[in-house]
Write a protein that holds these residues in place. Structure first.
Motif, mmCIF file in Angstrom:
data_model
loop_
_atom_site.group_PDB
_atom_site.id
_atom_site.type_symbol
_atom_site.label_atom_id
_atom_site.label_comp_id
_atom_site.label_asym_id
_atom_site.label_seq_id
_atom_site.Cartn_x
_atom_site.Cartn_y
_atom_site.Cartn_z
ATOM 1 N N PRO A 77 0.838 -1.197 0.000
ATOM 2 C CA PRO A 77 0.000 0.000 0.000
ATOM 3 C C PRO A 77 0.872 1.245 0.000
ATOM 4 O O PRO A 77 1.979 1.238 0.545
ATOM 5 C CB PRO A 77 -0.776 -0.108 1.315
ATOM 6 C CG PRO A 77 0.077 -0.941 2.200
ATOM 7 C CD PRO A 77 0.864 -1.868 1.313
ATOM 8 N N LYS A 78 0.377 2.282 -0.660
ATOM 9 C CA LYS A 78 1.124 3.537 -0.670
ATOM 10 C C LYS A 78 0.347 4.578 0.124
ATOM 11 O O LYS A 78 -0.845 4.761 -0.115
ATOM 12 C CB LYS A 78 1.293 4.032 -2.112
ATOM 13 C CG LYS A 78 2.135 3.139 -2.991
ATOM 14 C CD LYS A 78 2.209 3.737 -4.387
ATOM 15 C CE LYS A 78 2.714 2.708 -5.392
ATOM 16 N NZ LYS A 78 2.453 3.110 -6.770
ATOM 17 N N GLY A 79 1.010 5.249 1.054
ATOM 18 C CA GLY A 79 0.363 6.335 1.783
ATOM 19 C C GLY A 79 0.542 7.630 1.019
ATOM 20 O O GLY A 79 1.631 7.951 0.563
ATOM 21 N N MET A 80 -0.562 8.332 0.825
ATOM 22 C CA MET A 80 -0.504 9.581 0.066
ATOM 23 C C MET A 80 -0.987 10.716 0.944
ATOM 24 O O MET A 80 -1.833 10.534 1.810
ATOM 25 C CB MET A 80 -1.423 9.506 -1.156
ATOM 26 C CG MET A 80 -1.020 8.473 -2.155
ATOM 27 S SD MET A 80 0.480 8.952 -2.975
ATOM 28 C CE MET A 80 1.039 7.363 -3.529
ATOM 29 N N ILE A 81 -0.461 11.900 0.704
ATOM 30 C CA ILE A 81 -0.963 13.083 1.403
ATOM 31 C C ILE A 81 -1.273 14.140 0.351
ATOM 32 O O ILE A 81 -0.569 14.253 -0.658
ATOM 33 C CB ILE A 81 0.057 13.578 2.451
ATOM 34 C CG1 ILE A 81 -0.524 14.734 3.270
ATOM 35 C CG2 ILE A 81 1.376 13.990 1.810
ATOM 36 C CD1 ILE A 81 0.219 14.958 4.574
ATOM 37 N N ILE A 82 -2.365 14.863 0.563
ATOM 38 C CA ILE A 82 -2.753 15.883 -0.414
ATOM 39 C C ILE A 82 -2.019 17.176 -0.099
ATOM 40 O O ILE A 82 -2.140 17.723 1.001
ATOM 41 C CB ILE A 82 -4.278 16.100 -0.412
ATOM 42 C CG1 ILE A 82 -4.970 14.794 -0.821
ATOM 43 C CG2 ILE A 82 -4.673 17.239 -1.350
ATOM 44 C CD1 ILE A 82 -6.469 14.831 -0.754
ATOM 45 N N ASN A 103 -1.072 20.966 -1.873
ATOM 46 C CA ASN A 103 -1.308 21.905 -2.965
ATOM 47 C C ASN A 103 -2.242 21.307 -4.023
ATOM 48 O O ASN A 103 -2.038 21.489 -5.213
ATOM 49 C CB ASN A 103 0.014 22.315 -3.631
ATOM 50 C CG ASN A 103 0.947 22.961 -2.624
ATOM 51 O OD1 ASN A 103 0.496 23.689 -1.746
ATOM 52 N ND2 ASN A 103 2.224 22.642 -2.739
ATOM 53 N N GLY A 104 -3.225 20.573 -3.567
ATOM 54 C CA GLY A 104 -4.225 20.039 -4.486
ATOM 55 C C GLY A 104 -3.796 18.819 -5.277
ATOM 56 O O GLY A 104 -4.486 18.415 -6.211
ATOM 57 N N VAL A 105 -2.652 18.214 -4.967
ATOM 58 C CA VAL A 105 -2.266 16.973 -5.639
ATOM 59 C C VAL A 105 -1.801 15.953 -4.588
ATOM 60 O O VAL A 105 -1.408 16.325 -3.485
ATOM 61 C CB VAL A 105 -1.130 17.176 -6.679
ATOM 62 C CG1 VAL A 105 -1.616 17.939 -7.869
ATOM 63 C CG2 VAL A 105 0.060 17.845 -6.047
ATOM 64 N N TYR A 106 -1.844 14.668 -4.977
ATOM 65 C CA TYR A 106 -1.362 13.619 -4.081
ATOM 66 C C TYR A 106 0.168 13.620 -4.097
ATOM 67 O O TYR A 106 0.780 13.752 -5.150
ATOM 68 C CB TYR A 106 -1.816 12.242 -4.556
ATOM 69 C CG TYR A 106 -3.297 12.015 -4.537
ATOM 70 C CD1 TYR A 106 -4.121 12.648 -3.621
ATOM 71 C CD2 TYR A 106 -3.875 11.115 -5.428
ATOM 72 C CE1 TYR A 106 -5.479 12.417 -3.607
ATOM 73 C CE2 TYR A 106 -5.236 10.874 -5.427
ATOM 74 C CZ TYR A 106 -6.030 11.531 -4.509
ATOM 75 O OH TYR A 106 -7.370 11.295 -4.505
ATOM 76 N N GLU A 107 0.734 13.447 -2.943
ATOM 77 C CA GLU A 107 2.177 13.235 -2.885
ATOM 78 C C GLU A 107 2.441 12.031 -2.007
ATOM 79 O O GLU A 107 1.761 11.851 -1.002
ATOM 80 C CB GLU A 107 2.874 14.467 -2.288
ATOM 81 C CG GLU A 107 3.227 15.501 -3.312
ATOM 82 C CD GLU A 107 4.019 16.642 -2.704
ATOM 83 O OE1 GLU A 107 4.693 16.417 -1.690
ATOM 84 O OE2 GLU A 107 3.937 17.735 -3.266
ATOM 85 N N PRO A 108 3.411 11.205 -2.362
ATOM 86 C CA PRO A 108 3.717 10.057 -1.511
ATOM 87 C C PRO A 108 4.070 10.548 -0.115
ATOM 88 O O PRO A 108 4.809 11.520 0.044
ATOM 89 C CB PRO A 108 4.929 9.421 -2.193
ATOM 90 C CG PRO A 108 4.868 9.894 -3.595
ATOM 91 C CD PRO A 108 4.246 11.247 -3.561
ATOM 92 N N MET A 109 3.501 9.905 0.902
ATOM 93 C CA MET A 109 3.661 10.403 2.253
ATOM 94 C C MET A 109 5.093 10.257 2.743
ATOM 95 O O MET A 109 5.593 11.084 3.488
ATOM 96 C CB MET A 109 2.716 9.675 3.185
ATOM 97 C CG MET A 109 2.174 10.595 4.245
ATOM 98 S SD MET A 109 1.185 9.766 5.427
ATOM 99 C CE MET A 109 -0.085 9.011 4.527
ATOM 100 N N ASP A 110 5.741 9.170 2.321
ATOM 101 C CA ASP A 110 7.106 8.943 2.797
ATOM 102 C C ASP A 110 8.023 10.075 2.334
ATOM 103 O O ASP A 110 8.876 10.536 3.065
ATOM 104 C CB ASP A 110 7.635 7.604 2.275
ATOM 105 C CG ASP A 110 6.636 6.506 2.567
ATOM 106 O OD1 ASP A 110 5.981 6.615 3.616
ATOM 107 O OD2 ASP A 110 6.494 5.579 1.750
ATOM 108 N N ALA A 111 7.792 10.549 1.113
ATOM 109 C CA ALA A 111 8.627 11.610 0.573
ATOM 110 C C ALA A 111 8.338 12.928 1.277
ATOM 111 O O ALA A 111 9.235 13.748 1.460
ATOM 112 C CB ALA A 111 8.384 11.764 -0.925
ATOM 113 N N ALA A 112 7.077 13.096 1.676
ATOM 114 C CA ALA A 112 6.700 14.369 2.271
ATOM 115 C C ALA A 112 7.280 14.532 3.668
ATOM 116 O O ALA A 112 7.373 15.624 4.189
ATOM 117 C CB ALA A 112 5.181 14.467 2.336
ATOM 118 N N LYS A 113 7.631 13.428 4.251
ATOM 119 C CA LYS A 113 8.083 13.486 5.655
ATOM 120 C C LYS A 113 9.452 14.109 5.802
ATOM 121 O O LYS A 113 10.308 13.894 4.970
ATOM 122 C CB LYS A 113 8.093 12.066 6.211
ATOM 123 C CG LYS A 113 6.759 11.778 6.796
ATOM 124 C CD LYS A 113 6.852 10.806 7.947
ATOM 125 C CE LYS A 113 5.649 11.017 8.830
ATOM 126 N NZ LYS A 113 5.869 11.088 10.201
#
Lengths: 364, 415
Positions: free
Chosen positions: B398-403, B405-415
C-alpha cells in the motif's frame, strides 16, 4: 363452455390460464435452450415481482389504501426465509421441501409484521397508512442493517451489535448487518415461482370474490355507508393489509433465494415504488393487468441493454406513454369502439347459439 | 372495477398476451445469437466482459473501471497490431439483481473472462454465478472477503467457501483496515483516534471492524466511534462534535469521498482541524464538484495509484484515459485497477497461449492455475511485482498519500 359460467369465474379462469400458458411456454423454451441466458435469469425475479404486484394490488386496488412500504414486508420475508432455509440445511434433505418451509415461515413472519403495523394504523383515517408504511419500510431496512444472525453447532445466534458479539466458534454468519446475507442456497426455481404465483392468485382472487372481499370493497367505495350497514371497517381493512403483507413476505423469500447474496439496501423506498408502478400501470384493482405489467416492465430494461444508457430514457417514455394513453379520451373512445365491435360480433354468435338451443339458455 | 375485463374480449386479450410472449422470445432469441453487446465480433479475439455501475449513485466507479479497461484493451490491440481482445461493458446500477442480469447478458455474448464487477455487493452475487459456470473472474475493486470467499473471521467463522475462480486486484477490506492501523501506528500519526463510518455499507463496515481490532493490538487509542447511513450522509455535525469533544487528533474515515467531502467542509466550519486519514474510497475527493480542494489539504489516504506520478506508464495511461473517456479529469485508482486487470489477464493469456477457440471453462482452468500458483507476477500501475495467492487475494504494497497543494504526494517523501 366459458360462456355458461358467471362473469367472475370466467375472468378468473382466463387469468389462471394466462399464467399457466406463459409458464408452459417459457419452461418449454428454456428446456429446449431456445431462449437466452439473460431471459432465463429473469424468470424467477419476474415470478417474485408478479406475486408482489398481485399482493400490493390487494391493498392499493381492492382496499383503496396507499401503501409505500411493500419492500419492507418483502425484506422481512426475504431475511426470515433464508435463515429458516439455512436452519433446515442438513435436517431436511429435499430442496423443494426446504424452500416450501422457508416460504411459509417468511409469509408468517411478514404477516406478524403486517399485524403490528396494521393494528394501530387501520384505526386512523386519511393518508396515515401511506406515511406509516413509508416509515416502516425505512425502519425495517435500518433494523436489518443492524441485525446479525449466525449459526454454529450450538444453534442460532442473534445480535444487534456486531458479528463478533455473536460469540460463535467455527460457524457460519447468515446475516451480517449491512453486508447482508451471503452464501444463500439458491433454492428458488422457475417452477416454484410459478406455484407461488398460482397460490397468490388463488388467495387474492378468492378473497376478492368472497363476502370478506365485498366488505373490503364496500369500505373502499364508501366508508360511512359501509359502517352504517354494520361492517367492521378496521377489521376488513386489516385483513386485506395482513394478507397482502404475508404474500409479499413469501415473494421476498422466493426472490432472496434466487441470489447467493442480498443486502438490506436492496429493499428500499425505490423497490416499494417500483412495485407500486407495476400496480398502477397494470391498472389499480386489475389483477391480470398487474401480472402483465410486472412481467413486461421487468424484462424491458434488460431487452433494451443494447442501446446502452438510452434504455433508461426509453423505460421512462414507456411509463409516461402508458399513463397518458390510459387517460386519453380519444384513445379510450377508439378502444371502446373496437371493443364494441368485437362484442357485437360475439353477441350475434351467442344469439345464434341460443336460438339453436331448444330451451334457450338463461341470460347472465 | 377489478373485473371489467370479463367478457367477450377475453380472446383478444389472450392473443395479445400470446403475441407479447412470442415477441419476448424472439427478442431473447436474437440476444443469444450474439448481438447482445451491440458490437460485431472480431475473429479470434478473446472476449472480455465487464460489469460495473455506469448509471446511478455509484456511477463514478463503474465509469472509471469501464474506461480503464477500455484503455488497456485498446493499447494491447494496438501493440499486437490486430484485435486480440474485445471488451463488452454492461451496466449494473450497483444492484445485485441487475448485476446478475448483466452477467447473463454477457454469457449470451460469449464472454471468455470477466473483469468485474466494480462494486462489492453486486460482486458477491455475480461471483457465485461465475463460480457455478466456471468463468474466470478478476475484480478490479470489489474488496469484500465475501467476493473471494473462504476467509474466516477472528473466531474462525466462514460464511462462504472459497470461490476458486475469483481473484482481486484491490486489497480486501480487512487488509485495508489492518494496513491503515499499522500505517498510523508506525508513522505515529495520531494518539487519539476518532472514527466516522457508514454502518449501512459493506465496504465501510468491513474496513472499520478490522481497523478496530488491529488498533487494539497496536495500542492505538480510539476515543470516538460514530456512524452514519446513506440516508443521513448530509450532516455530520453530531459526529464531528463528538470527536472534537474527545480531543481527537486524527479522524479515520473508511468511507467514500462524497460524504468525506461534507465532513471536511463541516469540520472546517466548526474550526475542528485534526488530521484526516482515509482509505481508497477517499480517492476522488479532489474531483467533487463545488468542493473547495483547499479543505482537503493535508488529508492522508491509502491508495495504490497516483495519477500525478511521473513514470512513463502512468503518464501514458493518464493521457490515453483522458482521450478515451473524453474528460479533463485525471483517472482515479479504480480506472488504474481495471487497466491492470486487463493487462494482467492478457499477460497470462499470452504466456499460456490461450486462444478463443478454447471453451470458457478451459480458459478458466488455465488462468486459475496460473494466478493461484503464486509464481505469476505482474507489474502494473497499481503496484510492482504483484502476486496472487490461491485465496484470491493480491499481494502488493500500500502507498500512503498526502494531499499537498491540491495533488497527491507520496507520504514517505513528504516526511
Amino acid at each position: 363452455m366459458l360462456k355458461n359460467l358467471n362473469k367472475t369465474t370466467r375472468s378468473n379462469i382466463i387469468t389462471y390460464g394466462i399464467v399457466i400458458v406463459a409458464f408452459v411456454v417459457m419452461q418449454g423454451l428454456a428446456m429446449a435452450g431456445a431462449i437466452s441466458n439473460s431471459l432465463v435469469g429473469l424468470l424467477v425475479p419476474i415470478c417474485a415481482y408478479i406475486c408482489l404486484t398481485i399482493s400490493l394490488n390487494l391493498v392499493v386496488g381492492i382496499s383503496g389504501e396507499l401503501s409505500l412500504g411493500h419492500a419492507g414486508f418483502m425484506s422481512v420475508g426475504a431475511f426470515c426465509g433464508l435463515v429458516v432455509a439455512a436452519c433446515c440445511r442438513g435436517i431436511v434433505g429435499s430442496d423443494i421441501v426446504r424452500l416450501t418451509i422457508a416460504i411459509l415461515a417468511a409469509g408468517a413472519m411478514a404477516a406478524v409484521a403486517g399485524v403490528i403495523i396494521g393494528l394501530p394504523v387501520m384505526r386512523l383515517r386519511g393518508d396515515y397508512l401511506a406515511i406509516v408504511t413509508l416509515a416502516f419500510g425505512e425502519i425495517i431496512k435500518n433494523l436489518l442493517n443492524n441485525l446479525y444472525v449466525g449459526k454454529d453447532a450450538s444453534g442460532l445466534h442473534f445480535s444487534m451489535e456486531s458479528a463478533n458479539s455473536l460469540g460463535m466458534q467455527g460457524g457460519t454468519i447468515l446475516i451480517n448487518g449491512p453486508q447482508g446475507a451471503t452464501g444463500i442456497d439458491k433454492l428458488s426455481t422457475f417452477a416454484s415461482g410459478f406455484v407461488l404465483i398460482l397460490v397468490t392468485l388463488t388467495v387474492v382472487l378468492n378473497l376478492i370474490n368472497s363476502r370478506t372481499g365485498r366488505a373490503i370493497m364496500a369500505v373502499r367505495d364508501n366508508r360511512i355507508a359501509a359502517e352504517s350497514v354494520g361492517i367492521n371497517v378496521t377489521k376488513y381493512r386489516l385483513i386485506a393489509f395482513v394478507v397482502s403483507a404475508a404474500l409479499a413476505g413469501m415473494a421476498g423469500a422466493l426472490y432472496a433465494m434466487n441470489y447467493s447474496s442480498i443486502v438490506p439496501k436492496k429493499f428500499d423506498f425505490n423497490t416499494s415504488i417500483l412495485i407500486l408502478v407495476f400496480v398502477v400501470l397494470g391498472g389499480m384493482g386489475n389483477i391480470r393487468g398487474g401480472i402483465v405489467s410486472a412481467a413486461l416492465l421487468t424484462v424491458l430494461p434488460e431487452l433494451l441493454r443494447f442501446i446502452g444508457d438510452y434504455r433508461m430514457l426509453i423505460y421512462a417514455i414507456v411509463l409516461i406513454l402508458v399513463m397518458i394513453l390510459s387517460n386519453n379520451a380519444a384513445f379510450q373512445s377508439r378502444l371502446t369502439s373496437l371493443r364494441e365491435k368485437v362484442r357485437r360480433r360475439s353477441d350475434d354468435q351467442a344469439a345464434l347459439a341460443v336460438d339453436s338451443q331448444s330451451g334457450g339458455a338463461s341470460h347472465e | 372495477m377489478f373485473n371489467h375485463g370479463v367478457s367477450r374480449r377475453s380472446f383478444i386479450q389472450l392473443s395479445g398476451v400470446a403475441a407479447a410472449g412470442i415477441g419476448l422470445t424472439a427478442c431473447g432469441g436474437s440476444g443469444s445469437s450474439g448481438n447482445a453487446g451491440g458490437s460485431a465480433s472480431a475473429e479470434g479475439a478473446i472476449k472480455i466482459g465487464g460489469i460495473g455501475p455506469i448509471t446511478g449513485a455509484a456511477a463514478i466507479y463503474g465509469t472509471a473501471t469501464k474506461f480503464g479497461a477500455q484503455v488497456a484493451v485498446d493499447k494491447i490491440n494496438e501493440t499486437e497490431g490486430k484485435t486480440v481482445l474485445e471488451l463488452n461493458w454492461q451496466d449494473d446500477e450497483h444492484d445485485p439483481e441487475k448485476s446478475v442480469n448483466a452477467y447473463n447478458t454477457l454469457k449470451d455474448w460469449g464472454m471468455h473472462v470477466l473483469v468485474g464487477t466494480t462494486t462489492t455487493a453486486p460482486c458477491v452475487a455475480v461471483s457465485t454465478e461465475t463460480n457455478a459456470d466456471h468463468v474466470f473472474q478478476l475484480t478490479p475493486s470489489a474488496s469484500s472477503t465475501d467476493v473471494i470467499g473462504g476467509q474466516a473471521d477472528q473466531d474462525g467463522n466462514v460464511t462462504i467457501p472459497r470461490k476458486d475462480n475469483v481473484f482481486q486486484m484491490c486489497f480486501t477490506d480487512p487488509n485495508q483496515g489492518t494496513a491503515s492501523a499499522k500505517y498510523i501506528a508506525e508513522q505515529k500519526l495520531g494518539t487519539k483516534i476518532a472514527i466516522i463510518y457508514n454502518n449501512a455499507d459493506a465496504y465501510s463496515t468491513g474496513i472499520f471492524r478490522k481497523f478496530e481490532s488491529e488498533a487494539k493490538n497496536l495500542n492505538l487509542e480510539i476515543v470516538s466511534t460514530t456512524t452514519f447511513t446513506d440516508d443521513s450522509a448530509t450532516d455530520f455535525t453530531v459526529q464531528l462534535n463528538e470527536a472534537k469533544s474527545k480531543a481527537a487528533d486524527l479522524v479515520f474515515l473508511p468511507i467514500y469521498y462524497t460524504p468525506a467531502s461534507i465532513i471536511l467542509k463541516q469540520a472546517n466550519q466548526m474550526g475542528f482541524a485534526p488530521k484526516f486519514f482515509g482509505v481508497d474510497g477517499m480517492d476522488g475527493i479532489l474531483t467533487v464538484e463545488g468542493f473547495d480542494t483547499k479543505l482537503a489539504e493535508g488529508v492522508m489516504l491509502l491508495t495504490p495509484f497516483v495519477a500525478t506520478a511521473t513514470d512513463e506508464n502512468t503518464k501514458g495511461f493518464v493521457e490515453a484515459y483522458k482521450k478515451t473517456a473524453n474528460t479533463e479529469e485525471n483517472p482515479n485508482q479504480f480506472a488504474a485497477d481495471a487497466f491492470d486487470c486487463v493487462s494482467a489477464i492478457w499477460g497470462a493469456i499470452k504466456a499460456l497461449n490461450i486462444t478463443s477457440a478454447m471453451t470458457t471453462q478451459e480458459i478458466c482452468d488455465k488462468l486459475i492455475e496460473t494466478f493461484a500458483s503464486g509464481t505469476f507476477t505482474f507489474s502494473g500501475l497499481t503496484g510492482e511485482n504483484m502476486t496472487w495467492s490461491a485465496t484470491g487475494e493480491v499481494t502488493k504494497d500500500p502507498k500512503g498519500m498526502i494531499i499537498k497543494n491540491g495533488v497527491y504526494e507520496p507520504m514517505d517523501a513528504a516526511k
